[in-house]
Design a protein around this motif. Sequence first.
Motif, PDB file in Angstrom:
ATOM      1  N   THR A   2       0.828  -1.202   0.000  1.00 18.19           N
ATOM      2  CA  THR A   2       0.000   0.000   0.000  1.00 18.19           C
ATOM      3  C   THR A   2       0.863   1.252   0.000  1.00 18.19           C
ATOM      4  O   THR A   2       0.582   2.219  -0.704  1.00 18.19           O
ATOM      5  N   SER A   3       1.914   1.206   0.765  1.00 19.69           N
ATOM      6  CA  SER A   3       2.758   2.398   0.856  1.00 19.69           C
ATOM      7  C   SER A   3       3.410   2.704  -0.482  1.00 19.69           C
ATOM      8  O   SER A   3       3.520   3.856  -0.864  1.00 19.69           O
ATOM      9  N   ARG A  19      -4.653  11.598   3.611  1.00 14.74           N
ATOM     10  CA  ARG A  19      -4.061  10.279   3.638  1.00 14.74           C
ATOM     11  C   ARG A  19      -3.273  10.114   4.930  1.00 14.74           C
ATOM     12  O   ARG A  19      -2.632   9.094   5.132  1.00 14.74           O
ATOM     13  N   GLU A  20      -3.337  11.160   5.730  1.00 16.16           N
ATOM     14  CA  GLU A  20      -2.419  11.215   6.872  1.00 16.16           C
ATOM     15  C   GLU A  20      -2.620  10.049   7.835  1.00 16.16           C
ATOM     16  O   GLU A  20      -1.698   9.560   8.441  1.00 16.16           O
ATOM     17  N   THR A  21      -3.886   9.596   7.923  1.00 10.04           N
ATOM     18  CA  THR A  21      -4.152   8.534   8.869  1.00 10.04           C
ATOM     19  C   THR A  21      -3.673   7.181   8.370  1.00 10.04           C
ATOM     20  O   THR A  21      -3.729   6.209   9.082  1.00 10.04           O
ATOM     21  N   GLY A  22      -3.227   7.186   7.124  1.00  6.80           N
ATOM     22  CA  GLY A  22      -2.884   5.900   6.501  1.00  6.80           C
ATOM     23  C   GLY A  22      -1.694   5.222   7.124  1.00  6.80           C
ATOM     24  O   GLY A  22      -1.632   4.006   7.163  1.00  6.80           O
ATOM     25  N   GLY A  23      -0.772   5.956   7.600  1.00  9.19           N
ATOM     26  CA  GLY A  23       0.469   5.332   8.003  1.00  9.19           C
ATOM     27  C   GLY A  23       0.527   4.981   9.469  1.00  9.19           C
ATOM     28  O   GLY A  23       1.593   4.993  10.070  1.00  9.19           O
ATOM     29  N   GLU A  24      -0.617   4.657  10.060  1.00 13.46           N
ATOM     30  CA  GLU A  24      -0.663   4.495  11.500  1.00 13.46           C
ATOM     31  C   GLU A  24      -0.081   3.197  12.002  1.00 13.46           C
ATOM     32  O   GLU A  24      -0.258   2.826  13.135  1.00 13.46           O
ATOM     33  N   GLY A  25       0.495   2.454  11.142  1.00 12.60           N
ATOM     34  CA  GLY A  25       1.046   1.183  11.617  1.00 12.60           C
ATOM     35  C   GLY A  25       0.452   0.058  10.787  1.00 12.60           C
ATOM     36  O   GLY A  25      -0.275   0.295   9.836  1.00 12.60           O
ATOM     37  N   SER A  26       0.765  -1.160  11.153  1.00 15.96           N
ATOM     38  CA  SER A  26       0.358  -2.266  10.305  1.00 15.96           C
ATOM     39  C   SER A  26      -0.457  -3.288  11.082  1.00 15.96           C
ATOM     40  O   SER A  26      -0.500  -4.434  10.703  1.00 15.96           O
ATOM     41  N   SER A  27      -1.131  -2.862  12.137  1.00 22.36           N
ATOM     42  CA  SER A  27      -2.009  -3.792  12.835  1.00 22.36           C
ATOM     43  C   SER A  27      -3.206  -4.078  11.941  1.00 22.36           C
ATOM     44  O   SER A  27      -3.491  -3.362  10.969  1.00 22.36           O
ATOM     45  N   PHE A  28      -3.946  -5.150  12.254  1.00 20.03           N
ATOM     46  CA  PHE A  28      -5.078  -5.552  11.437  1.00 20.03           C
ATOM     47  C   PHE A  28      -6.095  -4.427  11.315  1.00 20.03           C
ATOM     48  O   PHE A  28      -6.565  -4.105  10.232  1.00 20.03           O
ATOM     49  N   ALA A  30      -5.659  -1.285  11.725  1.00 16.81           N
ATOM     50  CA  ALA A  30      -5.126  -0.170  10.946  1.00 16.81           C
ATOM     51  C   ALA A  30      -5.258  -0.468   9.464  1.00 16.81           C
ATOM     52  O   ALA A  30      -5.681   0.378   8.673  1.00 16.81           O
ATOM     53  N   ARG A  31      -4.944  -1.706   9.118  1.00 15.81           N
ATOM     54  CA  ARG A  31      -5.065  -2.070   7.703  1.00 15.81           C
ATOM     55  C   ARG A  31      -6.518  -1.974   7.244  1.00 15.81           C
ATOM     56  O   ARG A  31      -6.814  -1.471   6.162  1.00 15.81           O
ATOM     57  N   ALA A  32      -7.427  -2.440   8.084  1.00 13.73           N
ATOM     58  CA  ALA A  32      -8.848  -2.400   7.738  1.00 13.73           C
ATOM     59  C   ALA A  32      -9.291  -0.961   7.577  1.00 13.73           C
ATOM     60  O   ALA A  32     -10.023  -0.624   6.637  1.00 13.73           O
ATOM     61  N   ARG A  33      -8.862  -0.105   8.486  1.00 16.28           N
ATOM     62  CA  ARG A  33      -9.252   1.296   8.396  1.00 16.28           C
ATOM     63  C   ARG A  33      -8.737   1.902   7.099  1.00 16.28           C
ATOM     64  O   ARG A  33      -9.421   2.630   6.405  1.00 16.28           O
ATOM     65  N   ARG A  34      -7.501   1.530   6.745  1.00 17.87           N
ATOM     66  CA  ARG A  34      -6.935   2.043   5.489  1.00 17.87           C
ATOM     67  C   ARG A  34      -7.747   1.557   4.289  1.00 17.87           C
ATOM     68  O   ARG A  34      -8.020   2.299   3.356  1.00 17.87           O
ATOM     69  N   LEU A  35      -8.146   0.320   4.367  1.00 12.70           N
ATOM     70  CA  LEU A  35      -8.918  -0.239   3.256  1.00 12.70           C
ATOM     71  C   LEU A  35     -10.214   0.542   3.073  1.00 12.70           C
ATOM     72  O   LEU A  35     -10.609   0.884   1.970  1.00 12.70           O
ATOM     73  N   LEU A  36     -10.875   0.850   4.202  1.00  7.44           N
ATOM     74  CA  LEU A  36     -12.158   1.553   4.106  1.00  7.44           C
ATOM     75  C   LEU A  36     -11.972   2.979   3.625  1.00  7.44           C
ATOM     76  O   LEU A  36     -12.867   3.586   3.059  1.00  7.44           O
ATOM     77  N   ARG A  37     -10.809   3.537   3.851  1.00  6.07           N
ATOM     78  CA  ARG A  37     -10.557   4.898   3.359  1.00  6.07           C
ATOM     79  C   ARG A  37     -10.200   4.883   1.879  1.00  6.07           C
ATOM     80  O   ARG A  37     -10.379   5.873   1.200  1.00  6.07           O
ATOM     81  N   ASP A  38      -9.689   3.733   1.441  1.00  4.68           N
ATOM     82  CA  ASP A  38      -9.263   3.618   0.039  1.00  4.68           C
ATOM     83  C   ASP A  38     -10.492   3.352  -0.818  1.00  4.68           C
ATOM     84  O   ASP A  38     -11.180   2.352  -0.652  1.00  4.68           O
ATOM     85  N   ARG A  39     -10.769   4.265  -1.694  1.00  2.00           N
ATOM     86  CA  ARG A  39     -12.016   4.128  -2.447  1.00  2.00           C
ATOM     87  C   ARG A  39     -12.007   2.926  -3.384  1.00  2.00           C
ATOM     88  O   ARG A  39     -13.044   2.303  -3.613  1.00  2.00           O
ATOM     89  N   TYR A  40     -10.840   2.612  -3.935  1.00  3.44           N
ATOM     90  CA  TYR A  40     -10.758   1.406  -4.775  1.00  3.44           C
ATOM     91  C   TYR A  40     -11.084   0.185  -3.940  1.00  3.44           C
ATOM     92  O   TYR A  40     -11.837  -0.695  -4.324  1.00  3.44           O
ATOM     93  N   GLY A  41     -10.492   0.196  -2.749  1.00  3.28           N
ATOM     94  CA  GLY A  41     -10.714  -0.926  -1.850  1.00  3.28           C
ATOM     95  C   GLY A  41     -12.169  -1.047  -1.464  1.00  3.28           C
ATOM     96  O   GLY A  41     -12.731  -2.148  -1.409  1.00  3.28           O
ATOM     97  N   LEU A  42     -12.789   0.122  -1.231  1.00  5.11           N
ATOM     98  CA  LEU A  42     -14.206   0.107  -0.857  1.00  5.11           C
ATOM     99  C   LEU A  42     -15.072  -0.529  -1.939  1.00  5.11           C
ATOM    100  O   LEU A  42     -15.914  -1.384  -1.674  1.00  5.11           O
TER     101      LEU A  42
END
Lengths: 736, 378
Positions: A2-3, A19-28, A30-42
């Motif tokens: 992702t990075s 995108r600032e919240t994206g790099g909060e770490g690599s816990s599950f 955090a990854r899920a939150r990133r996915l939901l913010r990613d419109r492609y992922g959504l």
Amino acid sequence: MTSRRRNAERKVVRRPEGRETGGEGSSFFARARRLLRDRYGLLALLFVLCGVLIFATTASLQLTPTAGVEIGSTTGVSQQRVVKATRGDIYDRTGQPLAVSSTILDLSVAYAGLDSASLNAMLLDLAQMLEARGETYDDGLADHFTVGPAKFVGTDADTAVWQTDKSLFGLKAAPTGTVVSYYDKTYVKTDPYVFYRYLRETLFQIDAKYNDADAYRIMRLRYVIFKNSWAFRTGTPIQVSTDVQSTTVHFLEEQNFRFRGVLSSTESRRVYLPDAKYASHVIGYVGAISAKQYDELSAVGYSPNEIVGQTGIEAYAERYLHGVDGVEPYNVWTSAGAAGIFFSEAAGRASVSGYDVRLTLDMRLQKVAIDSLVKNIEYIKQKQDSKSKNDADSGAVVMMDVRTGEILAMASYPYYDPNDFANAGSDPAAAKRVAAYLADTKDKPMLNRAIMENYAPGSTFKPITAIAALESGTITPTTVVHDPGTVDIGGWTFHCLEYPLHGHGDLVLTRGMATSCNIFFQLIGSWTGIDQIDAWGARFGLGEYTGVDLPGEVRGIRASKEMKKRLRMNPEDQVWFPADTAQTAIGQFDNSFTILQLCRYTAALANGGYLVTPHVIKEIVRSDGSILVPETLAKTKIDVSDANLAAIRTAMKAVVTDRQGTGRAAFKGFPIAVACKTGTAETGLEDKSSSNALFICYAPADNPQVAIAQIVEKGVWGSNTAGIARDLLTAYFGLG
Amino acid sequence: MDRPGIERSQRESFFGALDYWLFVPVLLISAMGLYALSGVLYPDYANASAVFVKQAGAVMGGVTIAIVLCLLDIPTLKLLGWATYGVGLVLLALVLVDGYRLPGASADSWLSIPLIGTLQPSEIAKAGLAMASAFVFEDMKTKRITYPAGVLRIAAIFLPVLALIYKQPDFGTMIVVVFMLVCMVFTWGIRLRYFLITVSTAILAAIPIFLFVLKTFQRNRLLAFLFPGLDPTMAYQVDQSRLAIGSGGLIGNLTGTSVTVPVKASDFIYAGLAERMGFVGTTALVVFVFFFLARAFYVASHAPTPATSYMAAGISAVFAFHFIENLGMNVGLMPVTGIPLPFVSLGGTAMVVNFFSLGILLAISMERNRTQEVDRTV
């Protein structure tokens, strides 16, 4: 990963939302939150969720055991209907099609569990739809009963017969004095209005909300079903409309939930091409199966409403042309909740088209034969002649390959158009012509004059007398016979036709044949005896079935002592007189043969004494073009000496070459040598009509290929008809 | 950052850069489709083998086209995009011309062209729209043009196509096009609040218009266009389809009997496949399909340039719509519309166009593999 993507994108764009919240770490989380913010992922997630839903539904369908049970129990109960096989084609030896099949669309109504009211509503809907689209539908009711105002079409007696028909209304005649009401189901209704209400209210239960016109539409269709109610109830679709447009069928199929039970099917209909009428007697025609035919054919699976060949090749090759009917399941919308039990079209059995028949006929020659026949009959009719009553009106001609027995042309005039039979059901003009054909006992257009009628052969029989005389050793080719003009044979006086005062004088066989001197043949015939003449006639196939592959061939009659007894009741008339032999020798007396027999015997003279089997079927062909039944050539050698046969052939050549030859004028200037014999046959009706004119020939005289036999009824002189043979030979040898 | 050596040469070689995660599932779907089709065709079609050979030929042709398209770079994609858009627009206009319209087709959406045969131009127009408009979106994104200018251009690109499709009329395709546009706008990065406002306004406006402005017959007509499943004729199609799917059981219906489903070879091919291959087959197909869709969106999100990203998103959205609508309608979750199953349903030109779209996705993915460093550890 992702990075990396983010890095890549950041080089070019800056996304509006942070995108600032994206790099909060690599816990599950955090990854899920990133996915939901990613419109492609959504989007992807949304779609995959849909996929899970689809998967779950499929799984629930497929892993539920009952689904399979349902299909297992429904496939076995499909309704079936017969699919008519397409009839095979008929074409001539060159492949020119003569009889083919065209496909038309029909509509039927099948039982779909509708109650009377729903059925009426559906039928009215159907009738109105068909009328709006310009289609016609069955109007059998109108043959008996019409409305506006209600009245019976036929006489009272017809109406009574119709109403008492046990397979239909099954009413009984009312006792005198009874007043018959419309709701009564026992007695004949003589009042049309009572009958109307009987149909409308008692029988078909047509709701009062329909006006009279709509009620009659319903009645028409209900009547068709009523006529076939047993078949309808047991699942046979009842045909209500024929030859409908494909757009109508498409419309019905789209709206099949609306027209419940209405089915379309294809039907093949016989079509004869325009040229077929020139060979109508050979091709024949098809028609509805008769009771007699059904008796014969039901054993091989024919149904009572089959279309079968009625005559000609259509009848003779019926078992090849007909094909095998198939069975197909059909599906209807039922009114029950279990709508939509549809069955695979794979079930059932496909129909097998009939085989094609290739004829030996050559339509080019056939047309020449018919045209020339018509032309020459017309010519003879006009020609002034002391013996002519100018009444020539009919005739027949057969042309055969002398080596194989293939019939190249077989024409009979007058003829009929087989299309009239095929169209009689739909075209009133054609039906009228059919009635005229069948009723015409004077011209008999249905008669194939080449095989179905016996004609006295006249002088065309003389070669048989000559062969009998030669073979029995009575004469030799050089024996001189004196014709004094008049001879007495067994107390009967015979005159020479041409020179009654002094006769032809001294004649040998060649001259006798060329001049067709009756005295010569009466004398040698009398010397030879009737038994020899009879035997040689039989050996050359005269008065015997030729075995041609056409129905209706007659056997002919060969004069003999035996035959005389058989034909005459009175013992006094059964005595054989020497004069009978003399008459037989010139082709008169009881002698009468078919034109085909004459042609076959001419062929035997030409081909060196082989009796061939005449045939019009060259081969039976499968639809892929391969041959199912090849041509069979059968011939038997006649035990006749070559020298005697050669003498006859020389004599027949002289008919054309001798200065007094009866065929000289007809073949003047013809480039190919022709051997022939004319015949003028007395019919015993000479005070009313002219004598029949016959002619046989083969060509080329020295290397024969074809033989021709022909007749013009009331054609006055045999030589009159020679033009027909000349036209045919011109066409055959391509001299035109 | 370029890596020298084997790694790089591998990336630049064709087989090294090819996106197997995208390509292989489609090949598997096509293979399953052909297998299912062979079972459906033989009982129902008179010239089954010819139809099958044609379909297999379309798959081969499609694969070839996809591989050729893989080789294109981004400037060429731009050219190809506009060209496809132009061709699609011309063909859509041709449908309205009598001589080319396929006679007898139910809607006027089919085109009959000498030599090529029959095709639905809207298929080509959809791909063209995604490709052409993506570059406008990029220009807006990079501020090369202003937003109003960009919106005008997007409208200028989309409206003629929508108008022509409306004229046919083919509401199903219109919905697909609008759905694609929405997905592209969404991934482009419209502010969520605008997005939500627009969508809810549209829905809120539609309800009173539908209820009060439209006359009854117009309402019914619209309903019939939007949801032909409401039409009672369609109910039995779905019933039959569900029956057929159910009859497949775990490993397929091996008894040789089959359930009649109208248009089983095209729109209802999933029912045919389920019947023939059972739960095993449907599971495999659904997994392949959604793996492919997920990968397609992955490619979109990792595209080398914004334009290719939106392009991939648009194309993927069309694929997603087709797959979900078709599979959903087969199992009875979605209304029945005439939308075929990509890479599976009978139909040569649709097959070729689908592979064309796949080729674009592959080209974008390969471009990324070539130009960007790839973290092989993920």
